[in-house]
Design a protein around this motif. Structure first.
Motif, mmCIF file in Angstrom:
data_model
loop_
_atom_site.group_PDB
_atom_site.id
_atom_site.type_symbol
_atom_site.label_atom_id
_atom_site.label_comp_id
_atom_site.label_asym_id
_atom_site.label_seq_id
_atom_site.Cartn_x
_atom_site.Cartn_y
_atom_site.Cartn_z
ATOM 1 N N TYR A 119 88.860 66.483 43.918
ATOM 2 C CA TYR A 119 87.875 65.433 43.640
ATOM 3 C C TYR A 119 86.449 65.951 43.866
ATOM 4 C CZ TYR A 119 91.669 62.016 43.513
ATOM 5 O OH TYR A 119 92.798 61.320 43.183
ATOM 6 N N GLY A 120 86.259 66.677 44.983
ATOM 7 C CA GLY A 120 84.934 67.205 45.266
ATOM 8 C C GLY A 120 84.467 68.188 44.205
ATOM 9 N N GLU A 121 85.386 69.026 43.732
ATOM 10 C CA GLU A 121 85.029 69.983 42.692
ATOM 11 C C GLU A 121 84.667 69.271 41.390
ATOM 12 O OE1 GLU A 121 84.235 73.650 41.051
ATOM 13 O OE2 GLU A 121 84.635 73.103 43.141
ATOM 14 N N ARG A 122 85.430 68.230 41.037
ATOM 15 C CA ARG A 122 85.117 67.476 39.814
ATOM 16 C C ARG A 122 83.791 66.737 39.951
ATOM 17 N NH1 ARG A 122 90.733 66.873 39.918
ATOM 18 N NH2 ARG A 122 90.635 64.907 41.061
ATOM 19 N N GLU A 123 83.504 66.235 41.159
ATOM 20 C CA GLU A 123 82.220 65.555 41.379
ATOM 21 C C GLU A 123 81.056 66.509 41.171
ATOM 22 O OE1 GLU A 123 79.525 64.316 45.143
ATOM 23 O OE2 GLU A 123 81.688 64.122 45.383
ATOM 24 N N ARG A 124 81.177 67.711 41.752
ATOM 25 C CA ARG A 124 80.099 68.700 41.602
ATOM 26 C C ARG A 124 79.933 69.114 40.147
ATOM 27 N NH1 ARG A 124 82.432 70.270 46.556
ATOM 28 N NH2 ARG A 124 83.851 71.714 45.492
ATOM 29 N N ASN A 125 81.056 69.327 39.460
ATOM 30 C CA ASN A 125 80.982 69.718 38.049
ATOM 31 C C ASN A 125 80.362 68.617 37.199
ATOM 32 O OD1 ASN A 125 82.179 72.174 38.623
ATOM 33 N ND2 ASN A 125 84.245 71.468 38.151
ATOM 34 N N PHE A 126 80.742 67.359 37.498
ATOM 35 C CA PHE A 126 80.211 66.250 36.700
ATOM 36 C C PHE A 126 78.716 66.095 36.906
ATOM 37 C CE2 PHE A 126 78.870 61.798 36.551
ATOM 38 C CZ PHE A 126 79.149 61.512 35.232
ATOM 39 N N THR A 127 78.276 66.075 38.167
ATOM 40 C CA THR A 127 76.852 65.873 38.427
ATOM 41 C C THR A 127 76.020 67.022 37.866
ATOM 42 O OG1 THR A 127 77.188 66.836 40.634
ATOM 43 C CG2 THR A 127 77.192 64.438 40.459
ATOM 44 N N ARG A 128 76.562 68.248 37.947
ATOM 45 C CA ARG A 128 75.813 69.395 37.409
ATOM 46 C C ARG A 128 75.771 69.357 35.884
ATOM 47 N NH1 ARG A 128 78.857 73.099 39.126
ATOM 48 N NH2 ARG A 128 80.000 73.395 37.171
ATOM 49 N N ASP A 129 76.921 69.164 35.272
ATOM 50 C CA ASP A 129 76.975 69.185 33.799
ATOM 51 C C ASP A 129 76.290 67.967 33.199
ATOM 52 O OD1 ASP A 129 78.382 71.510 34.083
ATOM 53 O OD2 ASP A 129 80.349 70.584 33.811
ATOM 54 N N ALA A 130 76.553 66.790 33.793
ATOM 55 C CA ALA A 130 75.960 65.574 33.243
ATOM 56 C C ALA A 130 74.447 65.595 33.391
ATOM 57 C CB ALA A 130 76.535 64.340 33.930
ATOM 58 N N SER A 131 73.968 66.120 34.510
ATOM 59 C CA SER A 131 72.526 66.175 34.715
ATOM 60 C C SER A 131 71.852 67.007 33.632
ATOM 61 C CB SER A 131 72.228 66.766 36.095
ATOM 62 O OG SER A 131 70.844 66.877 36.301
ATOM 63 N N HIS A 132 72.498 68.074 33.224
ATOM 64 C CA HIS A 132 71.897 68.933 32.189
ATOM 65 C C HIS A 132 72.202 68.430 30.781
ATOM 66 C CE1 HIS A 132 70.558 72.525 30.107
ATOM 67 N NE2 HIS A 132 71.737 72.600 29.512
ATOM 68 N N GLU A 133 73.469 68.143 30.531
ATOM 69 C CA GLU A 133 73.893 67.823 29.171
ATOM 70 C C GLU A 133 73.393 66.462 28.699
ATOM 71 O OE1 GLU A 133 75.209 69.915 27.239
ATOM 72 O OE2 GLU A 133 75.546 71.479 28.727
ATOM 73 N N LEU A 134 73.149 65.535 29.615
ATOM 74 C CA LEU A 134 72.652 64.223 29.218
ATOM 75 C C LEU A 134 71.123 64.177 29.167
ATOM 76 C CD1 LEU A 134 75.049 61.831 31.162
ATOM 77 C CD2 LEU A 134 75.103 62.436 28.747
ATOM 78 N N ARG A 135 70.489 64.873 30.086
ATOM 79 C CA ARG A 135 69.022 64.813 30.102
ATOM 80 C C ARG A 135 68.396 65.637 28.990
ATOM 81 N NH1 ARG A 135 68.341 65.392 36.634
ATOM 82 N NH2 ARG A 135 68.377 63.175 37.152
ATOM 83 N N SER A 136 69.043 66.718 28.602
ATOM 84 C CA SER A 136 68.470 67.556 27.540
ATOM 85 C C SER A 136 68.328 66.798 26.220
ATOM 86 C CB SER A 136 69.317 68.816 27.350
ATOM 87 O OG SER A 136 69.285 69.608 28.518
ATOM 88 N N PRO A 137 69.373 66.103 25.736
ATOM 89 C CA PRO A 137 69.178 65.323 24.494
ATOM 90 C C PRO A 137 68.131 64.223 24.646
ATOM 91 C CG PRO A 137 71.517 65.610 24.955
ATOM 92 C CD PRO A 137 70.780 66.063 26.165
ATOM 93 N N LEU A 138 68.068 63.596 25.823
ATOM 94 C CA LEU A 138 67.067 62.559 26.031
ATOM 95 C C LEU A 138 65.652 63.133 25.934
ATOM 96 C CD1 LEU A 138 68.646 60.472 28.925
ATOM 97 C CD2 LEU A 138 68.292 59.758 26.573
ATOM 98 N N THR A 139 65.475 64.321 26.470
ATOM 99 C CA THR A 139 64.165 64.968 26.371
ATOM 100 C C THR A 139 63.797 65.251 24.918
ATOM 101 O OG1 THR A 139 64.514 65.988 28.546
ATOM 102 C CG2 THR A 139 62.799 66.932 27.140
ATOM 103 N N VAL A 140 64.773 65.706 24.152
ATOM 104 C CA VAL A 140 64.525 65.974 22.732
ATOM 105 C C VAL A 140 64.159 64.688 21.993
ATOM 106 C CG1 VAL A 140 65.587 66.783 20.585
ATOM 107 C CG2 VAL A 140 66.022 68.002 22.723
ATOM 108 N N ILE A 141 64.869 63.596 22.297
ATOM 109 C CA ILE A 141 64.579 62.308 21.654
ATOM 110 C C ILE A 141 63.160 61.847 21.987
ATOM 111 C CG2 ILE A 141 65.231 59.879 21.562
ATOM 112 C CD1 ILE A 141 68.121 60.745 22.023
ATOM 113 N N LYS A 142 62.760 61.983 23.256
ATOM 114 C CA LYS A 142 61.422 61.561 23.658
ATOM 115 C C LYS A 142 60.348 62.392 22.962
ATOM 116 C CE LYS A 142 60.637 60.802 27.974
ATOM 117 N NZ LYS A 142 60.590 61.015 29.447
ATOM 118 N N MET A 143 60.553 63.692 22.903
ATOM 119 C CA MET A 143 59.573 64.550 22.237
ATOM 120 C C MET A 143 59.494 64.234 20.743
ATOM 121 S SD MET A 143 60.383 68.185 24.117
ATOM 122 C CE MET A 143 59.243 69.051 23.046
#
Length: 330
Positions: A119-143
């Motif tokens: 569970y801890g490993e999945r939590e770390r993977n999710f927060t790391r991947d989601a933080s990058h993979e979700l914020r990057s498209p949002l940044t592109v949309i804003k720009m």
């Protein structure tokens, strides 16, 4: 093969209790026999007492020997680090012990520790991947939205669509931020600092005003007091932002007031009127209160009590109390 192994495990299960019972029965027999021998003058009283004491000492040694695996396991768990579980040590202890009860307990702890580690490993993977993979498209949309806003030949319909894209992007940013905070098991990674709540609220109110463009809703920030907190400004901003967005979603028209009081922040909005039959409400109004559910989870997580109540005049109030406010230094 598996059936015989299962039967052997069942036979060994309960061995600790069985051995203690055997020791107790033998101790009782020795005491009874020694008492009868002393009563019938078969042996002196001193010899009978010596036999009883010797049997008691042997019983204590036998019970202590059976308790050694339990004590070893207790010491292992006393120094257990949930963040870095030592699975090899559990395996080592499991290989040493032939006691079925202790072996079953170790195997159960091994399985539980393995699942927690997963569970801890999945939590770390999710927060790391989601933080990058979700914020990057949002940044592109804003720009891209900012670039489109500079186009001079954009039609009125295009401007309205662009504003909707901007509002939706802002809402999605807040939602992603809240989910990333709640997905963490602990508060690690959230930097704490001293900050003035009024400054964060002004920024959140400005963000929220972008969401009500073109609607007959007014958003006011009332600041009769000011205070500071030592906490994560990111968490505070997400919590208050969710409360403000919930009020916006619950209001068709009227005035929403965000008030800063000593040690608390409240959001006051008009109560929801039931729609008349055949009438249609504003398309952007959502009655499900999803933002409020997130705000509740954040307040419970960081122990900032959230209270909902109704005021005279059909107004609804959502207030958050902060247990340890600090004065604002000049």
């Amino acid at each position: 093969m598996e059936g015989s192994k299962s039967q052997g495990t069942k036979r060994r299960r309960g061995s600790f209790r069985a051995r203690i019972a055997i020791v107790f029965i033998l101790q009782t027999l020795v005491v009874v026999i020694a008492s009868l021998m002393a009563a019938n003058n078969v042996a002196p009283i001193g010899a009978a007492i010596a036999i009883m004491l010797s049997s008691g000492g042997l019983a204590w040694l036998a019970v202590s020997r059976e308790w050694v695996p339990i004590a070893t396991l207790a010491r292992l768990l006393d120094g257990w680090d949930p963040d870095k579980p030592d699975m090899a040590q559990l395996d080592q202890e499991s290989g040493k012990r032939s006691n079925g009860d202790v072996g079953s307990l170790i195997r159960g702890l091994h399985g539980l520790a393995s699942r927690i580690d997963g569970y801890g490993e999945r939590e770390r993977n999710f927060t790391r991947d989601a933080s990058h993979e979700l914020r990057s498209p949002l940044t592109v949309i804003k720009m891209s939205s900012d670039m489109l806003a500079d186009e001079s030949d954009l039609s009125d319909f295009g401007h309205r669509s662009l504003e909707r894209i901007r509002r939706s992007t802002r809402e999605l940013e807040a939602l992603v931020e809240a989910f990333l905070i709640l997905s963490r098991e602990s508060d690690q990674g959230l930097a704490e600092e001293d900050f003035v709540v009024n400054k964060i609220l002004r920024q959140e109110v400005e963000y929220a005003r972008e969401l009500i463009a073109g609607r007959p809703v007014e958003l006011i920030l009332d600041e009769p007091a000011s205070f500071a907190l030592h906490a994560s400004p990111r968490v505070f901003a997400v919590l208050c932002g969710q409360l403000i967005r919930h009020a916006l979603q619950q209001t068709d028209q009227g005035v929403i007031v965000v008030t800063v009081m000593p040690g608390s922040v409240s959001v006051i909005n008009p109560a929801v009127d039931l729609p008349e039959e055949g009438s249609r409400r504003h398309a952007s109004v959502d009655r499900h209160g999803f933002d409020l559910a997130i705000a509740r989870r954040l307040s419970d997580r960081f122990q900032w009590p959230l209270e909902l109540r109704s005021l005279p005049g059909a107004n609804r109030v959502a207030s958050v109390r902060f247990p340890h406010p600090q004065p604002v230094e000049a």
